[in-house]
Design an enzyme around this catalytic site. Structure first.
Site, PDB file in Angstrom:
ATOM      1  N   GLY A  59      -0.224  -2.246   4.242  1.00  0.00           N
ATOM      2  CA  GLY A  59       0.803  -1.281   4.557  1.00  0.00           C
ATOM      3  C   GLY A  59       1.655  -1.700   5.732  1.00  0.00           C
ATOM      4  O   GLY A  59       2.811  -2.100   5.581  1.00  0.00           O
ATOM      5  N   ARG A  60       1.098  -1.628   6.926  1.00  0.00           N
ATOM      6  CA  ARG A  60       1.877  -1.909   8.129  1.00  0.00           C
ATOM      7  C   ARG A  60       2.482  -3.310   8.144  1.00  0.00           C
ATOM      8  O   ARG A  60       3.612  -3.478   8.613  1.00  0.00           O
ATOM      9  CB  ARG A  60       1.012  -1.658   9.367  1.00  0.00           C
ATOM     10  CG  ARG A  60       0.688  -0.182   9.537  1.00  0.00           C
ATOM     11  CD  ARG A  60      -0.219   0.090  10.710  1.00  0.00           C
ATOM     12  NE  ARG A  60      -0.587   1.505  10.755  1.00  0.00           N
ATOM     13  CZ  ARG A  60      -1.414   2.021  11.644  1.00  0.00           C
ATOM     14  NH1 ARG A  60      -1.965   1.253  12.567  1.00  0.00           N
ATOM     15  NH2 ARG A  60      -1.699   3.313  11.617  1.00  0.00           N
TER      16      ARG A  60
ATOM     17  N   TYR B 261      -7.235  15.099   1.079  1.00  0.00           N
ATOM     18  CA  TYR B 261      -6.338  15.908   0.270  1.00  0.00           C
ATOM     19  C   TYR B 261      -7.153  16.629  -0.807  1.00  0.00           C
ATOM     20  O   TYR B 261      -8.383  16.563  -0.819  1.00  0.00           O
ATOM     21  CB  TYR B 261      -5.208  15.046  -0.286  1.00  0.00           C
ATOM     22  CG  TYR B 261      -4.355  14.430   0.815  1.00  0.00           C
ATOM     23  CD1 TYR B 261      -3.768  15.240   1.790  1.00  0.00           C
ATOM     24  CD2 TYR B 261      -4.171  13.056   0.920  1.00  0.00           C
ATOM     25  CE1 TYR B 261      -3.014  14.699   2.820  1.00  0.00           C
ATOM     26  CE2 TYR B 261      -3.413  12.504   1.945  1.00  0.00           C
ATOM     27  CZ  TYR B 261      -2.843  13.333   2.899  1.00  0.00           C
ATOM     28  OH  TYR B 261      -2.104  12.800   3.918  1.00  0.00           O
TER      29      TYR B 261
ATOM     30  N   ARG C 183      -7.829   6.195  -5.807  1.00  0.00           N
ATOM     31  CA  ARG C 183      -8.079   5.911  -4.389  1.00  0.00           C
ATOM     32  C   ARG C 183      -9.156   6.856  -3.882  1.00  0.00           C
ATOM     33  O   ARG C 183      -9.069   8.071  -4.051  1.00  0.00           O
ATOM     34  CB  ARG C 183      -6.806   6.047  -3.552  1.00  0.00           C
ATOM     35  CG  ARG C 183      -7.086   5.919  -2.052  1.00  0.00           C
ATOM     36  CD  ARG C 183      -5.852   5.738  -1.203  1.00  0.00           C
ATOM     37  NE  ARG C 183      -5.436   4.341  -1.189  1.00  0.00           N
ATOM     38  CZ  ARG C 183      -4.718   3.788  -0.195  1.00  0.00           C
ATOM     39  NH1 ARG C 183      -4.337   4.518   0.841  1.00  0.00           N
ATOM     40  NH2 ARG C 183      -4.377   2.523  -0.245  1.00  0.00           N
TER      41      ARG C 183
ATOM     42  N   SER D  83       0.821  -1.205   0.000  1.00  0.00           N
ATOM     43  CA  SER D  83       0.000   0.000   0.000  1.00  0.00           C
ATOM     44  C   SER D  83       0.859   1.261   0.000  1.00  0.00           C
ATOM     45  O   SER D  83       1.966   1.271   0.549  1.00  0.00           O
ATOM     46  CB  SER D  83      -0.891  -0.016   1.241  1.00  0.00           C
ATOM     47  OG  SER D  83      -1.938   0.913   1.123  1.00  0.00           O
ATOM     48  N   PRO D  84       0.373   2.351  -0.608  1.00  0.00           N
ATOM     49  CA  PRO D  84       1.105   3.617  -0.516  1.00  0.00           C
ATOM     50  C   PRO D  84       1.240   4.054   0.942  1.00  0.00           C
ATOM     51  O   PRO D  84       0.253   4.068   1.685  1.00  0.00           O
ATOM     52  CB  PRO D  84       0.229   4.601  -1.295  1.00  0.00           C
ATOM     53  CG  PRO D  84      -0.639   3.755  -2.161  1.00  0.00           C
ATOM     54  CD  PRO D  84      -0.864   2.487  -1.402  1.00  0.00           C
TER      55      PRO D  84
ATOM     56  N   GLN E  64       1.604   6.927  -7.002  1.00  0.00           N
ATOM     57  CA  GLN E  64       0.371   7.584  -6.578  1.00  0.00           C
ATOM     58  C   GLN E  64       0.598   9.092  -6.629  1.00  0.00           C
ATOM     59  O   GLN E  64       1.478   9.620  -5.948  1.00  0.00           O
ATOM     60  CB  GLN E  64      -0.015   7.171  -5.155  1.00  0.00           C
ATOM     61  CG  GLN E  64      -1.356   7.731  -4.696  1.00  0.00           C
ATOM     62  CD  GLN E  64      -1.620   7.468  -3.223  1.00  0.00           C
ATOM     63  OE1 GLN E  64      -0.960   8.048  -2.361  1.00  0.00           O
ATOM     64  NE2 GLN E  64      -2.574   6.584  -2.932  1.00  0.00           N
TER      65      GLN E  64
END
Length: 752
Positions: free
Chosen positions: A710-711, A569, A617, A406-407, A487
């Site tokens: 991600g993590r 964002y 996304r 994941s980004p 991304q």
């Protein structure tokens, strides 16, 4: 008073939870009275299902009750799922059920033998009056608890209504298994949940969305008419036999959550404290387990306050987990109409794994034959290939497996110049070597003003493009077969802030740059900068920035481009009604709020190579009143898909600071699931997906096409390769780099 002494205990409510608590406390030597407003034989519903875990607790606490219940149980292993005339059976599930009236009789007898005073047809005195005259008051007075309501300011309950109506009925024969049956009627989808509870009787629950219930005219039917109508809809399942009620009425499920379970010496138990949707069969289970935990706490602690605190501490985690599973199951049935067109075995697998408690691995242990058939339908080439190691093609890009890194913003560009450096080479290179099919960059900013922090990378200069090209070349040369995605995004009103670990979303102490957004609304009022509202000239400039960055990304050799329209964002701020208060053509209704993000998408798609895929996304919900809803998310995803998005990366939240996310395992995946099954567009699921078993489960159930983690990839850059090793998979979808092959087996940890 010290619990070494005998307590005077008042129990409000003579349901299973209240009676079992009374019996266990009386067994410890306490004086217990139970108030029940109904007669001994009065009960709602018909059968009760208890798990092996619950029965084990009963056996340890009171063997007399365990033996008495054991003599009454009907046991079975199978679940039957009937959809569009096709029956699929999954075995190995292990159920035990008995009649609710028989359960009450067993508990009445045990309470009487232990000296409990049972007061039937007698409403309990007010809880505060009982609290003044007793050492402990157990409020087991159900979902409509008067005790909870009378002290609502202390217990602080939240009651949430579901979107379906259901009715408890019964059939005078025993089903062979737990049966789910779907009926697609002229009014909409209806579902049957049925299970045996005696050799000659079954519980039958009929459920449907409220609008279907009204369209069918069932809102105008009394008990007898409802039973007759339901029997006709499900006549094949019932073998032409009738249904009957027991003071049965159509109702909507209410989920009860309380901030506190005790007040002074009064404690809530069972449905008074918490409810879990009947589709996972946990109402009586939770109440009985509450009783067990309360009795254990009373026996172990020095006084009543300590006992109630210990009881709540012990039970809350288990209850919260069950409520999350129940909520997932309830929402699945609420959205059932979106699944009915799935392939038949996938539909059955989806139903079985709906609560996320039963997983692919768990179901394979229960019923390997059924699970193997689902895998073959999905496209697993053989029994040795897990679903996550099957390929997926998006335009001209074929991903060798279904895992995405994941980004993740790294905030590590040096000197505020937006240049990715050695850190990014090592970070992304390590994950590319780790086996995932697609490795995504962090959000790469399209302009200096579009950065989140001074440490954010960009693609607005040729020097930045050269640095990214170096990373892409490494990935493609050293990890052949791994795709690298970029991304692109703009921070909007969340820009000009400190590095995450220095103060997430806090303004810079100095060196701030002006921020801009859809509307002049600061992200954190009184803390964040007030952004400048973009005018038409600004919008054109931002579109040009995105297109220029995309052209540079194509030259860098990125395999996939994702447009960041999530997390508050800039583009996300246009989509959300909480951040977009414009009154021009870019504000107001959703089609206007979509206008600028779609213009940006089109500008990027025009310069991005035709054979390379683009994804978007989204934040599928703002987790806040008045924000983007799940229904809005489907419309937003549909608009991007119509403009050429190859997949939708479905995230949630981070749009407003006062959000209230429902955190939990795979908590965002229902939004991906809904978009995929409503639109048929590929989706990337994200959000607390941590195990390869979760990935396999989501893919097989048709809830996602790719899973982004991600993590887990921060914890273990080689997560995907280790997932392959754990599943004994050594095929082409997870090749170990030649220098690492010696490490493809887990090293021994010591002598056994």
């Amino acid at each position: 008073m010290p619990l070494g002494n005998t307590l005077d205990v008042a129990v409000i409510g003579g349901g299973p939870g209240g009676l079992y608590a009374a019996a266990l406390l009386a067994r410890q030597g306490h004086r217990v009275q139970v108030w029940e407003r109904n007669a001994p034989d009065d009960t709602f519903g018909f059968g009760v299902v208890l798990s092996d875990e619950t029965l084990g607790g009963i056996e340890r606490a009171d063997t007399d009750v365990y033996r008495a219940l054991g003599a009454e149980f009907v046991r079975w292993d199978d679940i039957d799922i009937v959809h569009r005339g096709r029956l699929h059976t999954s075995g190995g599930h292990g159920f035990a059920a008995l009649g609710r009236r028989r359960l009450l009789h067993v508990l009445h007898a045990r309470c009487t033998a232990l000296g409990v005073t049972l007061r039937f047809r007698t409403p309990a005195p007010p809880a505060d009056a009982l609290a003044a005259s007793h050492d402990l008051v157990v409020a087991a007075d159900g979902v409509h608890s008067a005790t909870r309501q009378s002290a609502a300011e202390h217990f602080r309950p939240t009651l949430t209504s579901g979107r379906c109506r259901y009715i408890w009925l019964a059939a005078d024969f025993a089903f062979d298994a737990f049966r789910f049956e779907i009926a697609e009627t002229e009014h909409g989808v209806m579902q049957l949940h049925a299970y045996p509870y005696a050799p000659d009787a079954s519980t039958v629950i009929v459920e449907m969305r409220e609008e279907v219930w009204r369209a069918a005219g069932l809102d105008l039917c009394d008990e007898a008419e409802s039973a007759d109508r339901c029997a006709k809809v499900f006549s094949e399942a019932l073998r032409g036999r009738p249904l009957h009620g027991n003071r049965s009425a159509w109702t909507g499920f209410r989920t009860v959550v309380n901030e506190r379970w005790s007040h002074g010496n009064t404690v809530l138990l069972g449905d008074a404290a918490h409810t879990a949707h009947f589709s996972i069969g946990s109402g009586t289970k939770l109440a009985v387990e509450d009783a067990l935990a309360l009795a254990e706490a009373v026996a172990a602690e020095p006084d009543v306050p300590a006992a109630l605190a210990a009881y709540e501490a012990a039970r809350r985690p288990a209850v919260a987990s069950t409520q999350r599973a129940a909520a997932a199951s309830m929402r699945w049935f609420e959205e059932l109409a979106g699944y009915v067109d799935q392939p038949e075995r996938q539909f059955a697998f989806n139903l079985l794994t709906r609560s996320r408690r039963v997983t692919h691995g768990n179901l394979r242990l229960r019923d390997e034959r059924f699970t193997r058939a689902v895998e073959r339908d999905f496209g697993c080439p053989d029994d040795r290939t897990p679903p996550m190691f099957t390929p997926l093609t998006l335009r001209g890009l074929t991903l060798r497996n279904r895992v995405v890194v994941s980004p993740m913003d790294m905030y590590s560009a040096a000197d505020g110049d937006g240049l990715p450096g050695d850190f990014h080479l090592v970070h992304l290179g390590a994950r590319a070597l780790g086996g995932a099919a697609l490795v995504m960059t962090e959000m790469v900013c399209v302009s200096p003003q579009g950065r989140i922090t001074p440490g954010c990378t960009g693609l607005y200069t040729d020097a930045q493009a050269a640095a990214w090209r170096r990373i892409a070349d490494f990935v493609h040369t050293s990890a052949p077969g791994t795709a690298l995605g970029v991304q692109l995004g703009h921070s909007g009103r969340k820009g000009s802030t400190k590095l995450m670990w220095e103060g997430m979303d806090d303004p810079l102490p100095e060196g701030n740059w002006p921020v801009a957004a859809a509307s002049p609304l600061p992200y954190r009022p009184g803390v964040s900068q007030v952004p400048r509202a973009l005018d038409r000239r600004d919008l054109a400039a931002v579109r040009a920035d995105f297109a220029a960055a995309a052209a540079r990304a194509a030259g860098c050799g990125f395999d996939l481009l994702e447009l960041h329209c999530a997390h508050g964002y800039l583009l996300s701020g246009f989509l959300s009604p909480l951040a977009n208060h414009r009154e021009d053509a870019y504000g107001g209704p959703l089609e206007n709020r979509l206008r600028f993000p779609l213009e940006v998408f089109d500008a990027v798609r025009e310069v991005w190579p035709e054979d390379r895929p683009m994804t978007v996304r989204l934040s599928a919900t703002d987790w806040a009143p008045g924000g983007t809803t799940a229904e809005d998310a489907v419309r937003i995803a549909a608009a991007f898909a119509e403009h050429g998005a190859d997949a939708i990366d479905v995230s949630t939240g981070q749009v407003v600071p006062d959000e209230a996310p429902e955190f939990g395992r795979s908590y965002q995946t229902p939004y991906a699931d809904r978009i995929r099954n409503a639109l048929g567009v590929p989706v990337i699921a994200v959000g607390a997906i941590s195990s390869w078993d979760d990935v396999n489960s989501l893919l097989l159930a048709g809830r996602a096409d790719l899973c982004a983690l991600g993590r887990p990839h921060l914890y273990d850059p080689h997560w995907t390769l280790h997932a392959a090793a754990d599943q004994e998979y050594a095929g082409p979808a997870a090749p170990w780099p030649a220098p690492y092959r010696a490490g493809s087996r887990k090293p021994p940890t010591g002598k056994g």
